[in-house]
Motif scaffolding. Structure first.
Motif, PDB file in Angstrom:
ATOM      1  N   TRP A 260       4.499   5.286  -4.446  1.00 38.13           N
ATOM      2  CA  TRP A 260       4.427   3.911  -4.943  1.00 38.13           C
ATOM      3  C   TRP A 260       4.504   3.885  -6.469  1.00 38.13           C
ATOM      4  CZ3 TRP A 260       4.326  -0.515  -2.013  1.00 38.13           C
ATOM      5  CH2 TRP A 260       4.078  -1.700  -2.693  1.00 38.13           C
ATOM      6  N   SER A 274      13.549  -1.176  -1.977  1.00 39.34           N
ATOM      7  CA  SER A 274      13.623  -1.272  -0.522  1.00 39.34           C
ATOM      8  C   SER A 274      12.688  -0.265   0.142  1.00 39.34           C
ATOM      9  CB  SER A 274      15.059  -1.039  -0.046  1.00 39.34           C
ATOM     10  OG  SER A 274      15.427   0.318  -0.231  1.00 39.34           O
ATOM     11  N   TRP A 275      12.243  -0.621   1.346  1.00 37.54           N
ATOM     12  CA  TRP A 275      11.380   0.306   2.092  1.00 37.54           C
ATOM     13  C   TRP A 275      12.160   1.557   2.495  1.00 37.54           C
ATOM     14  CZ3 TRP A 275      12.671   1.866   6.967  1.00 37.54           C
ATOM     15  CH2 TRP A 275      13.611   1.078   7.665  1.00 37.54           C
ATOM     16  N   ARG A 276      13.458   1.434   2.657  1.00 40.31           N
ATOM     17  CA  ARG A 276      14.273   2.601   3.023  1.00 40.31           C
ATOM     18  C   ARG A 276      14.256   3.637   1.904  1.00 40.31           C
ATOM     19  NH1 ARG A 276      16.865  -1.864   3.665  1.00 40.31           N
ATOM     20  NH2 ARG A 276      18.305  -1.465   1.942  1.00 40.31           N
ATOM     21  N   PHE A 278      11.943   3.928  -0.285  1.00 36.61           N
ATOM     22  CA  PHE A 278      10.574   4.425  -0.416  1.00 36.61           C
ATOM     23  C   PHE A 278      10.371   5.695   0.407  1.00 36.61           C
ATOM     24  CE2 PHE A 278       6.062   4.581   0.594  1.00 36.61           C
ATOM     25  CZ  PHE A 278       5.470   4.314  -0.619  1.00 36.61           C
ATOM     26  N   PHE A 279      10.982   5.748   1.587  1.00 38.45           N
ATOM     27  CA  PHE A 279      10.812   6.898   2.475  1.00 38.45           C
ATOM     28  C   PHE A 279      11.887   7.965   2.290  1.00 38.45           C
ATOM     29  CE2 PHE A 279       8.469   3.556   4.748  1.00 38.45           C
ATOM     30  CZ  PHE A 279       7.282   4.213   4.968  1.00 38.45           C
TER      31      PHE A 279
END
Length: 386
Positions: A260, A274-276, A278-279
């Motif tokens: 984060w 984007s959450w994509r 993030f991972f």
């Protein structure tokens, strides 16, 4: 936790290892059969995932499969500690020689069996992208340092320093330094020339004919963590089992916080919000965030499976986990040949899942048969080296 009284193996560890091996097989089916695979380098190639169904499926497969390499190094280090606890009648010299011999065999098998399987998969790829090959590699690779190569090197280091590994606090400190090494010592410029020694120890990529996916230092750190964990498991089993879940959760929380924040420990921060992204973590070399997330996932998986090793899924995982090297080499050749013969242009993920499920059956029979043959052999037998 169930034990095999003849071999001294811990079923919970075999179940956790077997589970990540099945996940690994699905990832390699994506590379060798589906012909769609991710790249996660510290510089240069780095997959950007879109919002389409295929991209989301690819990301999901990749996040799961990222558990595998950290799990293999963690349990390899643990296996050395468990071997020392079982073979108390052996001298330190004999123990070190046994571990070093295993490491040398892994390195030899990398050259003779693992790399040829990947080359079959690469040459059978008619998509023009070589997604089943070595991402970011140029031509004229003469010495690829694969996962088996680095596992073997790590075992040889563990064999050499085995007497020093009784000092758990010092071992943990060295392990932490190794894991942090990519953040501390990587060059700022991804195009900077890197010597062979630095490439082998730290910087994933290619220098001349040397191509390194798994540099030694950070992965040795993971093995050292596994070594200390297994030492604690043999001496304080109940307490270590209770702590495993909380340590795993703590690692996951730390990884989420660092990701984060987006700078320290990431090697490459997220390119957007984007959450994509993030991972989408860096694996080559493994960023500290990657190691924290995947060690946390492996410890939580181990804690979830150890109670259920006698259930049907647990027995399935244990069957694979008791012959991990046999599984690894056999599954590579199986899916490389299937991909080259039947799917040179790739296929859909749904077909890949069917190929993966169909391939697990003969692989399970092979692994359980090998483990059964090995069970009655004396410790000096060659079968205990694989």
């Amino acid at each position: 936790m169930r034990h095999d009284p003849r071999s001294g193996r811990i079923a919970g560890i075999d179940a956790a290892r077997g589970a990540i091996m099945m996940i690994m097989a699905s990832d390699h089916v994506n590379a060798l059969v589906v012909r769609r695979h991710s790249t996660e380098f510290w510089a240069g190639l780095w997959t950007r995932y879109g919002t389409g169904p295929a991209d989301l499926v690819q990301l999901g497969f990749r996040v799961l499969s990222d558990l595998c390499a950290p799990g293999f190094f963690f349990w390899m280090g643990g296996g050395v500690a468990l071997l020392a606890s079982r073979r108390t009648e052996w001298s330190r010299t004999r123990l070190g020689a046994q571990v070093a011999l295993r490491g040398a065999i892994l390195m030899l098998l990398s050259t003779l069996v693992e790399v040829p399987a990947w080359l079959v998969g690469i040459h059978g790829d008619h998509t023009g992208t070589h997604l089943g090959g070595w991402p970011g590699a140029g031509p004229a690779i003469h010495l690829p340092v694969t996962v088996l190569t680095t596992l073997g090197l790590s075992m040889m280091v563990l064999a050499a320093v085995q007497p020093l590994l009784r000092w758990r606090v010092a071992t943990l400190g060295v392990a932490a330094l190794c894991v942090l090494s990519p953040s501390l010592f990587l060059p700022d410029d991804g195009m900077q020339s890197v010597g062979r020694l630095a490439r082998l120890g730290l910087v994933a990529g290619q220098t001349g004919g040397l191509y390194v996916e798994y540099p030694l230092l950070p992965w040795l750190g993971v093995a050292l963590f596994g070594h200390v964990f297994a030492q604690c498991l043999t001496q304080w089993r109940a307490g270590t089992l209770r702590a495993a879940l909380w340590i795993g959760i703590g690692c996951l929380v730390a990884a989420l916080v660092l990701r984060w924040h987006g700078t320290a420990g990431n090697l490459r921060p997220p390119r957007d919000g984007s959450w994509r992204e993030f991972f989408n973590l860096v694996k080559y070399p493994p960023s500290p965030v990657f190691i924290l997330a995947m060690l946390g996932g492996n410890l939580c998986l181990f804690r979830a499976l150890w109670r259920h090793a006698d259930g049907w899924f647990g027995r399935l995982c244990v069957g694979f986990g008791r012959a991990p090297l046999v599984f690894y080499l056999a599954h590579l050749w199986l899916f490389a040949v299937i991909g080259s013969v039947f799917f040179p242009m790739g296929t859909h993920y749904a077909v890949g899942v069917l190929v993966w499920l169909a391939g697990l059956w003969p692989l399970h029979r092979l692994c359980t048969g090998f483990a059964r043959m090995r069970r009655g052999r004396p410790p000096s037998s060659w079968m205990h080296l694989v």
